[in-house]
Design an enzyme around this catalytic site. Structure first.
Site, mmCIF file in Angstrom:
data_model
loop_
_atom_site.group_PDB
_atom_site.id
_atom_site.type_symbol
_atom_site.label_atom_id
_atom_site.label_comp_id
_atom_site.label_asym_id
_atom_site.label_seq_id
_atom_site.Cartn_x
_atom_site.Cartn_y
_atom_site.Cartn_z
ATOM 1 N N LEU A 33 0.811 -1.211 0.000
ATOM 2 C CA LEU A 33 0.000 0.000 0.000
ATOM 3 C C LEU A 33 0.849 1.268 0.000
ATOM 4 O O LEU A 33 1.866 1.357 0.685
ATOM 5 C CB LEU A 33 -0.911 0.003 1.231
ATOM 6 C CG LEU A 33 -1.822 -1.222 1.383
ATOM 7 C CD1 LEU A 33 -2.693 -1.087 2.622
ATOM 8 C CD2 LEU A 33 -2.669 -1.438 0.141
ATOM 9 N N GLY A 36 -1.754 6.427 -2.428
ATOM 10 C CA GLY A 36 -2.927 6.333 -3.279
ATOM 11 C C GLY A 36 -3.960 5.392 -2.696
ATOM 12 O O GLY A 36 -5.160 5.697 -2.648
ATOM 13 N N HIS A 37 -3.518 4.216 -2.236
ATOM 14 C CA HIS A 37 -4.432 3.290 -1.576
ATOM 15 C C HIS A 37 -5.029 3.913 -0.315
ATOM 16 O O HIS A 37 -6.230 3.773 -0.043
ATOM 17 C CB HIS A 37 -3.691 2.007 -1.171
ATOM 18 C CG HIS A 37 -3.152 1.207 -2.305
ATOM 19 N ND1 HIS A 37 -1.807 1.055 -2.529
ATOM 20 C CD2 HIS A 37 -3.782 0.501 -3.279
ATOM 21 C CE1 HIS A 37 -1.623 0.276 -3.582
ATOM 22 N NE2 HIS A 37 -2.798 -0.067 -4.068
ATOM 23 N N VAL A 178 -3.675 9.866 -7.129
ATOM 24 C CA VAL A 178 -2.738 10.526 -6.212
ATOM 25 C C VAL A 178 -1.366 10.510 -6.860
ATOM 26 O O VAL A 178 -0.894 9.467 -7.335
ATOM 27 C CB VAL A 178 -2.712 9.825 -4.843
ATOM 28 C CG1 VAL A 178 -1.705 10.492 -3.914
ATOM 29 C CG2 VAL A 178 -4.107 9.846 -4.217
ATOM 30 N N MET A 186 1.122 7.563 -8.385
ATOM 31 C CA MET A 186 1.603 6.571 -7.427
ATOM 32 C C MET A 186 1.178 5.180 -7.852
ATOM 33 O O MET A 186 0.045 4.954 -8.283
ATOM 34 C CB MET A 186 1.069 6.884 -6.030
ATOM 35 C CG MET A 186 1.674 8.122 -5.426
ATOM 36 S SD MET A 186 1.199 8.322 -3.693
ATOM 37 C CE MET A 186 2.122 9.824 -3.311
ATOM 38 N N SER A 187 2.104 4.227 -7.736
ATOM 39 C CA SER A 187 1.850 2.847 -8.129
ATOM 40 C C SER A 187 2.818 1.942 -7.389
ATOM 41 O O SER A 187 3.977 2.312 -7.149
ATOM 42 C CB SER A 187 2.032 2.673 -9.637
ATOM 43 O OG SER A 187 2.037 1.306 -9.999
ATOM 44 N N ARG A 189 4.189 -0.516 -8.627
ATOM 45 C CA ARG A 189 5.247 -0.894 -9.566
ATOM 46 C C ARG A 189 6.289 0.207 -9.756
ATOM 47 O O ARG A 189 7.292 -0.030 -10.431
ATOM 48 C CB ARG A 189 4.637 -1.301 -10.903
ATOM 49 C CG ARG A 189 3.896 -2.641 -10.851
ATOM 50 C CD ARG A 189 3.428 -3.083 -12.219
ATOM 51 N NE ARG A 189 2.974 -4.472 -12.228
ATOM 52 C CZ ARG A 189 1.702 -4.855 -12.143
ATOM 53 N NH1 ARG A 189 0.758 -3.937 -12.029
ATOM 54 N NH2 ARG A 189 1.375 -6.136 -12.168
#
Length: 285
Positions: A33, A36-37, A178, A186-187, A189
């Site tokens: 996480l 963004g999450h 985000v 945001m990711s 990965r």
């Protein structure tokens, strides 16, 4: 915060909350996480009395050659982040709990139309896996509302169609992307990026922003805009898969006369496959 990993235990707890008249929000995730999450969790807390976050790296949405085995898994860190954010339940099932008969021969959910093209072309079967696992989560948790990030714009479109077509009694809420301070979406990965690649990565957002600004200024030569954007990404060191202007409502290719548009892109940078999108201002028409 409760930590549960079986469907039976989750359903038992949720039944108690429902008897108390409490509404339930679901935030489906694959873990690892980031902010963004956590923005999804924050939004969920404003929409329901109870917030359930699922953490499950779903094997059926990874296509051949992708990073299922190496996908970052950080359950302890995720649990701590969710506690701090006020989530009520973290559901982290084993694969056999979700797919008791294994991955082969199971019933799948297919969502035609919106799942085709864009990421559906380069990741055949991906959205079938997404739709299947999300519908399973909806059946397990039966949330009143479920929240998804708009960074995965096509995924959200697929799930919206599925909910309507299959009469699933849940409200889907898309939460704006985000971004890092330099614009990179945001990711999980993003951690695949080397320091040098991380410096290049914001060019994806800048390229999308440039296309959106052209459309907002009245430009409607969409083919040229898409081609030039692909060239800019290649020049910045990416391996672009697509840059595409679509109708925001149904992801149909834009012909130039539509109102609500979205610009979507996917590109590889080293080990990372990055996706992003930007809506075009409705004032541009």
């Amino acid at each position: 915060m409760l930590f549960l990993n079986t469907i039976a235990d989750v359903r038992s707890q949720l039944a108690a909350w429902r008897r108390a008249g409490e509404q339930i929000a679901l935030v489906p995730t694959m873990g690892n996480l980031h902010d963004g999450h956590l923005r999804l969790v924050d939004t969920a807390r404003n929409l329901a009395e109870r917030v359930v976050v699922s953490v499950f790296v779903n094997p059926t949405q990874f296509v051949q050659g992708e990073d299922f085995d190496s996908y970052p898994r950080t359950p302890e860190q995720d649990a701590e982040s969710l506690r701090e954010r006020g989530a009520d339940l973290m559901f982290m099932p084993e694969e056999k709990e979700i797919y008791p008969r294994g991955r082969e021969g199971i019933s799948f959910v297919e969502v035609p139309g919106v799942s085709e093209g864009l990421c559906g072309s380069s990741r055949p079967g991906h959205f079938r896996g997404v739709a299947t696992v999300v519908l399973k989560l909806f059946n397990i948790i039966q949330p009143d509302v479920a929240l998804f990030g708009e960074k995965d714009f096509q995924q959200l479109a697929v799930l919206r169609r599925m909910v309507v077509d299959l009469s699933v009694p849940v409200e889907l809420v898309g939460v704006p992307t985000v971004r890092e301070s330099d614009g990179l979406a945001m990711s999980s990965r993003n951690r695949y990026l080397s320091p040098n690649e991380r410096q290049k990565a914001p060019a994806l957002y800048r390229t999308l922003k440039g296309v959106a600004e052209c459309l907002e200024s009245g430009e409607r030569d969409i083919v040229t805009l898409e081609r030039e954007a692909m060239a800019r990404l290649a020049g910045a060191g990416f391996e672009p898969e697509y840059v595409s202007v679509r109708c925001a409502d149904d992801l149909a290719p834009a012909g130039g006369d539509e109102g609500a548009l979205v610009v979507l892109a996917a590109a590889r940078l080293g080990r990372a496959r990055l996706i992003d999108n930007l809506r075009v201002s409705s004032d541009s028409k």
